[in-house]
Write an enzyme that holds these catalytic residues in place. Structure first.
Site, PDB file in Angstrom:
ATOM      1  N   LYS A 176      -2.531   5.382  10.821  1.00 17.77           N
ATOM      2  CA  LYS A 176      -2.284   4.154  10.069  1.00 17.77           C
ATOM      3  C   LYS A 176      -1.133   3.393  10.712  1.00 17.77           C
ATOM      4  CE  LYS A 176      -1.741   6.661   6.388  1.00 17.77           C
ATOM      5  NZ  LYS A 176      -1.589   7.193   5.015  1.00 17.77           N
ATOM      6  N   THR A 209       4.448  -1.859  -0.389  1.00 16.24           N
ATOM      7  CA  THR A 209       3.288  -1.074   0.035  1.00 16.24           C
ATOM      8  C   THR A 209       3.338   0.342  -0.521  1.00 16.24           C
ATOM      9  OG1 THR A 209       4.448  -0.526   2.107  1.00 16.24           O
ATOM     10  CG2 THR A 209       2.939  -2.424   2.129  1.00 16.24           C
ATOM     11  N   GLY A 211       2.346   3.389  -2.264  1.00 14.90           N
ATOM     12  CA  GLY A 211       1.065   3.882  -2.750  1.00 14.90           C
ATOM     13  C   GLY A 211      -0.144   3.457  -1.951  1.00 14.90           C
ATOM     14  N   THR A 212       0.049   2.650  -0.895  1.00 14.22           N
ATOM     15  CA  THR A 212      -1.119   2.202  -0.147  1.00 14.22           C
ATOM     16  C   THR A 212      -1.768   3.350   0.624  1.00 14.22           C
ATOM     17  OG1 THR A 212       0.386   1.455   1.611  1.00 14.22           O
ATOM     18  CG2 THR A 212      -0.433  -0.209   0.081  1.00 14.22           C
ATOM     19  N   GLY A 213      -0.968   4.306   1.101  1.00 13.62           N
ATOM     20  CA  GLY A 213      -1.545   5.455   1.798  1.00 13.62           C
ATOM     21  C   GLY A 213      -2.395   6.298   0.881  1.00 13.62           C
ATOM     22  N   CYS A 214      -1.899   6.529  -0.336  1.00 16.06           N
ATOM     23  CA  CYS A 214      -2.671   7.281  -1.332  1.00 16.06           C
ATOM     24  C   CYS A 214      -3.964   6.545  -1.677  1.00 16.06           C
ATOM     25  CB  CYS A 214      -1.848   7.481  -2.607  1.00 16.06           C
ATOM     26  SG  CYS A 214      -0.245   8.276  -2.380  1.00 16.06           S
TER      27      CYS A 214
END
Length: 262
Positions: A176, A209, A211-214
């Site tokens: 990412k 951002t 929580g965007t990975g989750c």
């Protein structure tokens, strides 16, 4: 009418509801799935600030996972924050025999810099969990940690180390690139056999951002549960998160909250 796809997210609880299990549930339901949960930790946090982490007993994490797997037609599994060596080992023990897709979001460091996994858990993660993985989704900090290399700031180095991890682990890697230098975010999918695909979108400034990975790993898991092939699930998951960032709205004065207690 086809049955609703079911997947399990094994992750921590975020009291601010922006990351962790809460983010996973929102993404899963939005994408037409029924996401089950196995709680690994309770995290007292808001964007930019982690005040405390209380882990569950490893046996209890395993019990949640075991009950879900025995009671529901689970098509896919996603792991997020696992925190301790015992929790990692407990999850791995329950994954043995599962034939569906496993997406591992190697949650190690919060956006604010706090560690979200015990140092001694990382080796267990690499040796025991990743061999069961279909897709690993590291951000740049996690990619550098898993490769034991200097911080990564360019696409060229991101590609180099993502390919290195793919060869090392034998699973697909979604690197990412949200924190790459420049005004464009680039995400790179490397699959065993050497297939590389990348997606880019303009950077959106001024948006948290957290929580965007989750959300991304859960969205990909949801699409895999729907039966999509990996590259299509990744593409649709990335599009879902990009749209969420572009259309986000602010609740409260998080900048002020981030200085709470200082």
């Amino acid at each position: 009418m086809s049955a609703t796809p079911v997947y399990i997210t094994i992750a921590g609880s975020d009291c601010s509801a922006g990351a962790g299990l809460q983010a996973d549930l929102k993404a899963g339901f939005a994408l037409g799935c029924y996401p089950l949960t196995a709680v690994t930790c309770v995290v007292n946090e808001i964007p930019g600030c982690v005040e405390g982490i209380v882990p569950m007993e490893a046996d209890f994490v395993a019990a949640q996972l075991r009950l879900c797997l025995s009671s529901f037609p689970v098509q896919a599994i996603k792991t997020g924050m696992l925190y301790s060596p015992d929790i990692v080992r407990a999850v791995v023990a329950e994954l043995r025999g599962f034939s569906g897709a496993v997406v591992v979001d190697p949650v190690m460091i919060a956006t604010a810099g706090e560690a979200l996994i015990l140092q001694e858990a990382i080796a267990v993660y690499e040796q025991e969990l990743i061999p069961h993985t279909t897709l690993l989704t590291p951000n740049l900090d996690e990619l550098a940690r898993l490769c034991n290399c200097a911080p990564i700031h360019t696409f060229e180095r991101m590609q180099q180390h993502a390919c290195q991890l793919c060869e090392k682990y034998g699973c697909a890697i979604l690197a990412k690139g949200g924190h790459l230098e420049g005004n464009i975010c680039i995400d790179l999918l490397v699959q065993p056999g050497g297939k590389l695909q990348s997606w880019s979108h303009p950077r959106t400034e001024g948006v948290s951002t957290h929580g965007t990975g989750c959300t991304l790993s859960s969205a990909i898991t949801a699409w895999l549960a729907h039966g999509l092939p990996l590259d299509a699930a990744v593409e649709k998951g990335l599009a879902y998160v990009a749209n969420a960032i572009a259309t986000s709205h602010r609740l409260g004065d998080i900048d002020a909250l981030n200085h709470h207690g200082e």
